[in-house]
Design a protein around this motif. Structure first.
Motif, PDB file in Angstrom:
ATOM      1  N   HIS A   1      -8.055  -1.023  -5.452  1.00 13.52           N
ATOM      2  CA  HIS A   1      -7.661  -2.356  -5.037  1.00 13.52           C
ATOM      3  C   HIS A   1      -8.627  -3.119  -5.874  1.00 13.52           C
ATOM      4  O   HIS A   1      -9.901  -2.806  -6.339  1.00 13.52           O
ATOM      5  CB  HIS A   1      -8.107  -2.716  -3.680  1.00 13.52           C
TER       6      HIS A   1
ATOM      7  N   LEU B   1       0.854  -1.274  -0.057  1.00 12.75           N
ATOM      8  CA  LEU B   1       0.010   0.054   0.151  1.00 12.75           C
ATOM      9  C   LEU B   1       0.885   1.318   0.024  1.00 12.75           C
ATOM     10  O   LEU B   1       0.559   2.138  -0.767  1.00 12.75           O
ATOM     11  CB  LEU B   1      -0.939  -0.120   1.381  1.00 12.75           C
TER      12      LEU B   1
ATOM     13  N   ARG C   1      -7.542   2.009   2.945  1.00 19.52           N
ATOM     14  CA  ARG C   1      -6.984   1.747   1.445  1.00 19.52           C
ATOM     15  C   ARG C   1      -6.588   3.284   1.067  1.00 19.52           C
ATOM     16  O   ARG C   1      -5.765   3.280  -0.126  1.00 19.52           O
ATOM     17  CB  ARG C   1      -7.750   1.133   0.692  1.00 19.52           C
TER      18      ARG C   1
END
Length: 316
Positions: free
Chosen positions: A60, A21, A55
């Protein structure tokens, strides 16, 4: 210049998601899941899916794309991941593949052997062995015939074990040996694979802590809710780590304390199998240390800088 795919790989509890990430944020990336259970809707806590609000606005992909009753294969993953990679490149983004399912990674980057057609007589015989002696007996057969496949397939994943044995008996070669004859679906891309590894003692500590967190977050309630919504007990994702042991606990096989200890033990074993698998993958760039530590990120960024990568910021 050839388009680039960045992969963040490694065993369970190594901090792959945190590192991936952070890299996606720094290099204008989009995350592509490479975990075989996270593709299934509703199986969240046991797979440590990042919630939407964690996120950081980064897209994603290939998460929650299959119903629990579907059989989602490595071949499907390879085709889906290749499509998402090309779509990300078309948007000017860096695809960041994150996960620990080595077979999925290999299917994407080295191609997947389609295998011989189904041999129903052989399948019937193998399934009878599983019925009479237990699926673990088949897994021991696979360990002798095809150790690499046995290392990646869970001991109770009957369908995958039977298929691997079927290929071995039909061709005389282990399933994994056939990859030398395959072609990657992203052969036109340069894949930069980053891999994490931790000392065994640190893995054990992190796995135990994660199991406690999963129970605190409600893994038992999640499993009960899935069953209440009609997901059959023999659905494939229930055979994965964490879920299989919780299902056994609900059937009275063992109490919660013993279940937590077993999940931690099985995760440690799985981490060792993952390391064995990834060590055989070519060109991996290994880094020691958990992925969420700033020093790990710095070392990875330094390695990428030597390849010409510069942070660009990753939010859409």
């Amino acid at each position: 210049m050839r388009p680039v795919v960045l992969a963040v790989l490694g065993p369970t509890a190594s901090g792959k998601s945190a590192l991936g990430l952070a890299l996606a944020e720094r290099y204008c990336g989009e995350v592509i899941n490479c975990d075989s259970t996270a593709v299934y809707r509703g199986f969240d806590i046991g797979t440590d899916k990042l919630p939407l609000d964690a996120r950081r606005g980064i897209p994603h992909h290939l998460i929650d794309i299959a119903d629990p009753t579907e059989v989602y294969t490595a071949a499907q993953f390879a085709h889906d991941a290749a499509r998402v990679i090309r779509e990300a490149h078309a948007r000017g983004r860096l695809p960041v593949l994150i996960g620990g399912t080595g077979f999925y990674y290999r299917a994407l980057t080295r191609g997947l052997f389609p295998g011989p057609g189904a041999d129903e007589d052989l399948r019937s015989r193998l399934n009878r062995v599983a019925d009479w002696r237990g699926v673990e007996r088949l897994h021991r057969m696979l360990q002798r015939a095809d150790p690499d496949s046995a290392a990646r397939i869970m001991p109770r994943d009957r369908k995958r074990i039977v298929r691997a044995l079927e290929v071995y008996f039909a061709t005389g070669r282990p399933l994994t040996d056939h990859f030398s004859d395959t072609v990657s679906l992203i052969a036109d891309c340069d894949v930069i694979p980053v891999a994490l590894r931790l000392p065994a003692a640190l893995t054990a500590e992190r796995v135990t802590r994660r199991v406690d967190e999963q129970f605190a977050r409600g893994i038992v309630a999640e499993v009960k809710g899935l069953l209440a919504r009609g997901v059959p007990p023999d659905a494939r994702p229930f055979g994965g780590l964490v879920y299989r042991q919780v299902m056994e606990m609900l059937r009275g096989v063992r109490d919660e304390g013993a279940t937590r200890a077993l999940i931690a033990q099985e995760n440690r074993r799985y981490a060792r199998r993952q390391l064995i698998w990834f060590r055989k993958e070519p060109n991996l760039i290994w880094f020691d240390g958990p992925g969420e530590r700033p020093e790990t990120l710095t070392r990875v960024e330094d390695a990428l800088a030597k390849r010409g990568f510069r942070p660009r910021g990753g939010r859409a």
